[in-house]
Every structure is written in C-alpha cells, then in structure tokens.
Design a protein around this motif. Structure first.
Motif, mmCIF file in Angstrom:
data_model
loop_
_atom_site.group_PDB
_atom_site.id
_atom_site.type_symbol
_atom_site.label_atom_id
_atom_site.label_comp_id
_atom_site.label_asym_id
_atom_site.label_seq_id
_atom_site.Cartn_x
_atom_site.Cartn_y
_atom_site.Cartn_z
ATOM 1 N N THR A 58 94.893 45.189 24.827
ATOM 2 C CA THR A 58 94.350 44.458 23.696
ATOM 3 C C THR A 58 92.849 44.364 23.912
ATOM 4 O O THR A 58 92.308 45.016 24.798
ATOM 5 C CB THR A 58 94.997 43.060 23.575
ATOM 6 N N HIS A 59 92.168 43.581 23.120
ATOM 7 C CA HIS A 59 90.721 43.425 23.310
ATOM 8 C C HIS A 59 90.385 41.959 23.324
ATOM 9 O O HIS A 59 90.702 41.219 22.383
ATOM 10 C CB HIS A 59 89.935 44.122 22.203
ATOM 11 N N ILE A 60 89.766 41.505 24.405
ATOM 12 C CA ILE A 60 89.402 40.105 24.572
ATOM 13 C C ILE A 60 87.877 40.014 24.690
ATOM 14 O O ILE A 60 87.278 40.641 25.559
ATOM 15 C CB ILE A 60 90.074 39.509 25.821
ATOM 16 N N LYS A 61 87.265 39.235 23.804
ATOM 17 C CA LYS A 61 85.814 39.121 23.778
ATOM 18 C C LYS A 61 85.305 38.258 24.941
ATOM 19 O O LYS A 61 85.972 37.311 25.360
ATOM 20 C CB LYS A 61 85.358 38.505 22.454
ATOM 21 N N ILE A 112 93.038 39.335 31.537
ATOM 22 C CA ILE A 112 91.892 39.190 30.629
ATOM 23 C C ILE A 112 90.805 40.185 30.993
ATOM 24 O O ILE A 112 90.234 40.859 30.132
ATOM 25 C CB ILE A 112 91.348 37.746 30.683
ATOM 26 N N GLY A 113 90.500 40.290 32.294
ATOM 27 C CA GLY A 113 89.456 41.218 32.728
ATOM 28 C C GLY A 113 89.770 42.660 32.420
ATOM 29 O O GLY A 113 88.886 43.441 32.042
ATOM 30 N N ALA A 114 91.041 43.026 32.552
ATOM 31 C CA ALA A 114 91.445 44.410 32.284
ATOM 32 C C ALA A 114 91.402 44.740 30.803
ATOM 33 O O ALA A 114 91.340 45.920 30.426
ATOM 34 C CB ALA A 114 92.845 44.663 32.832
ATOM 35 N N ASN A 115 91.406 43.728 29.958
ATOM 36 C CA ASN A 115 91.412 43.952 28.512
ATOM 37 C C ASN A 115 90.091 43.576 27.854
ATOM 38 O O ASN A 115 90.018 43.437 26.633
ATOM 39 C CB ASN A 115 92.551 43.156 27.873
ATOM 40 N N GLY A 116 89.076 43.425 28.661
ATOM 41 C CA GLY A 116 87.758 43.128 28.128
ATOM 42 C C GLY A 116 86.846 44.335 28.195
ATOM 43 O O GLY A 116 87.188 45.379 28.761
ATOM 44 N N GLU A 117 85.685 44.190 27.613
ATOM 45 C CA GLU A 117 84.692 45.259 27.615
ATOM 46 C C GLU A 117 83.304 44.645 27.677
ATOM 47 O O GLU A 117 83.024 43.656 27.004
ATOM 48 C CB GLU A 117 84.830 46.116 26.348
ATOM 49 N N ILE A 118 82.466 45.208 28.514
ATOM 50 C CA ILE A 118 81.083 44.749 28.618
ATOM 51 C C ILE A 118 80.213 45.618 27.723
ATOM 52 O O ILE A 118 80.159 46.833 27.900
ATOM 53 C CB ILE A 118 80.582 44.810 30.073
ATOM 54 N N LYS A 119 79.538 45.001 26.783
ATOM 55 C CA LYS A 119 78.713 45.761 25.845
ATOM 56 C C LYS A 119 77.232 45.707 26.190
ATOM 57 O O LYS A 119 76.483 46.622 25.861
ATOM 58 C CB LYS A 119 78.950 45.232 24.424
#
Length: 374
Positions: free
Chosen positions: A234-237, A282-289
């Motif tokens: 999923t994607h977690i902000k 959560i960390g595995a489903n996040g992204e650093i922009k």
C-alpha cells in the motif's frame, strides 16, 4: 553474480540507523545508571535489538525467499558473511586496542590481570563470531564477546540465518504463523513473569542469558519473515517521519510500574509483539520523495550496522571514566556531558570512516571473488 530484483527499502535502512543512534545514546547514558534500570534515561533503548531482529526477518525473507532456485546454501552463507564479518573484525580489533585504557578495577575487575596473549586470542576468536565462556573473559562482565559486547546479537542473527536456510524457508505460511504464535506467547510469558521485569539480556554464554536471547530472537525474526510474505503493498504518507517518531518514543519511555515489574514487562512485550512489526510494515510501504530526506536516510542506513558493532569499546571507555571520576565527585556532570557528546560524535565518525574506506571496498572485493556471476 546473482542479483535480486526486489525493491530496496530505503526507509527501513534509515530506521535501522535511527534505532542504532538511539542505542548509542542509550549506552552513553547507561554509564550513569550502572545497572539500576529505573534510573536509566532512554529507558527502553535495548529493545532496539528486538526491532533489529524483526527487520532482519523481513529483509531476509524479502531478499531471499524467491531466489533459492538459483542460489545454493553456500552462496547464501557467503553473502551473509560478506555483509557482516568485515565490521565484526573491526569491532573486535577496536575492542582489543582500547581494552587496557578501559581499566577500572571496580567496574572491570579482570582487565588489569588479563595477559596480552589472552586478549589477542579473544580478539581472533571474535573475528569468527565464536562465543567465549567465562574462562576466556578478560573484562569481568561474563560477555560472550568481552571485547565488543554487542556481538552477541550477531551470534543470534547467524543462528536465525542458519535455521532460515535449512528449515524456515521451506515451511508454509500456516506453520510459520503457528510457530510465531507459540514464540509470541513464550515471549509475553517471560516478559510478564520474569524476575527482571524487562527483556534485557542475551549477552552471556550461560543458561539464563541464552534463554533470554532465544526468546528475544524467535518471535521477532518469525514476525518479520511472515510480514515479508504476507504484506499487501500500500502507500503510507510520511512513513519515515512517523516511524522515526514512534521508534524514538517507545524506546525512550521511562520504566513503567515501579515495584509492579510485570507492568514494565507487559509494555515491552507489547512493543515487540505489535509495535515493531507495525513500524516495519509502515516503513516498507512508505516512500521518501524529498532528496534531502533520502540523503539523511541513506546516511543513517550506511552507518547503522557499522556504528552498532563498533561503538561499544568507546562506551566501555566512557563508562569507566564516569564511574571513576564523575560518580566519585572528581569530575563534573558538565564535563561528563562534553565527553559524552564527544563519544557520540566519535562513534559516528568511526562508523562512517569504517564503512567508506574499509567495509564497502572489502565487501565489493570479497563479492567479486566469492560470489557466482550470472
């Protein structure tokens, strides 16, 4: 060489660094508590080890579960050795070089009587990750790695890798779930009923400490492995920010419950059972922009393992000084703050220099010599 096409989790790398930094701060401040856990600042910092075990299970499962049709057991263990052993060697060397400077007869009763030949033997044995018993102790703390105490976690990591390679990778998820439930129940039972009221322990080669070590290893590693298999992307902000905050808070909470030690044990058990797998998820489903945040996470990831496995000889030095000078009124707490800050900065500097000028070049060279090409 065989390469994985799996996603690289830059947030998890950064979180490993956050946890490692907290461990260093925990150990610096531990010098003032001297085993009196209620007085310890960043009270639950030792639980970072349990987070490392969860993270290890996740990363190992994600990186290797789908590669066994192309990879042999020998190849797997070569990769683990290449990843871990260079810094193990450096940590052992630093521990040996600084040992006699750590001498504090009350705190480390065996150092002054430890002959150089014995220290050198313990150092070389430490290169191999073979633990030593009390007969080879050169400090007096009964550590299985007396030159570099945190090596005990790598001892259990290697056990986890071995069990994974020979058994766990072959098991269906339902069996892993059953094993994790059993392991979680044992962990909670110990956390709530144990005489200490906490999960600290695992660093000595005796029945009590080995029991604690295996309890701390089993559920976290299994939960991480299961998470790598069952996680629905999923994607977690703002995942890196939230995970870092949660990590910092749960590791810094003061000891809970006073004389009702089971309450503190309950807290720690719930953190390990629920919070740490949640942080990994959560960390595995996040992204650093943000490019700046990416650089911060990369830096933290780069130094995470090196700082963990090299900082403790400096902690021995600092703890001996605090014990002999500050706690006996010979030096001020202001000076202790200055020396503590220098210890922290030096720990980071040593880790960065080691990884850039020793660890990365050596691992690259070993990989070119040892690993198969494809």
């Amino acid at each position: 060489m065989i390469k994985s096409t799996n996603k690289h989790f830059e947030i998890l790398d950064g979180l490993r660094g956050v946890a490692a930094i907290i461990v260093v701060l925990f150990h610096i401040l531990e010098a003032f508590a001297l085993g009196n856990r209620p007085d310890q600042i960043i009270n639950h910092g030792y639980l970072a080890v349990d987070f490392f075990f969860v993270l290890s299970g996740f990363v190992i499962g994600y990186a290797y579960d789908n590669r066994w049709d192309k990879m042999t057991l020998t190849e797997f263990f070569k990769r683990r050795i290449i990843r871990l052993q260079p810094m193990v060697i450096i940590g052992s060397i630093i521990g040996a070089v600084t040992l006699y400077a750590q001498a504090s007869p009350e705190l480390f009763p065996l150092i002054n009587d430890a002959p150089i030949w014995k220290v050198l033997v313990v150092m070389v044995i430490g290169f191999t990750m073979i633990p030593v018993g009390q007969s080879m102790d050169v400090r007096g703390w009964q550590e299985m790695y007396p030159l570099n105490g945190p090596g005990w976690t790598l001892f259990f990591e290697y056990i986890a890798y071995t069990v994974y390679a020979f058994i766990l990778r072959k098991l269906p998820n339902i069996i892993l779930i059953i094993l994790a439930v059993i392991a979680g129940a044992l962990l909670m039972h110990y956390a709530v009923t144990g005489e200490r009221g906490d999960m600290a322990g695992g660093w000595a080669l005796n029945e009590t400490e080995l029991k604690i070590g295996f309890i701390r290893l089993t559920y976290p590693f299994l939960s991480g492995l299961l998470l790598s298999r069952l996680m629905k992307p999923t994607h977690i902000k703002n995942a890196f920010l939230w995970c870092s905050l949660i990590m910092t808070v749960v590791l810094s909470v003061p000891r809970i419950g006073g004389e009702q030690i089971w309450m503190n044990g309950l807290y720690e058990g719930l953190v390990i059972l629920i919070i740490f797998p949640l942080i990994v998820y959560i960390g595995a489903n996040g992204e650093i922009k943000s490019n700046k945040t990416k650089k911060v996470a990369k830096f933290l990831g780069d130094i995470s393992y090196p700082i963990y496995i090299t900082h403790y000889p400096l902690i021995y030095l600092y703890t001996a000084w605090v014990f002999d000078e500050v706690l006996k009124g010979k030096a001020s707490y202001e000076m202790a703050f200055v020396y503590g800050a220098l210890t922290f900065i030096l720990s980071i500097l040593i880790a960065w220099v080691a990884v850039k000028f020793y660890d990365e070049p050596l691992r690259k060279w070993w990989s070119s010599k040892w690993l198969k090409r494809s």
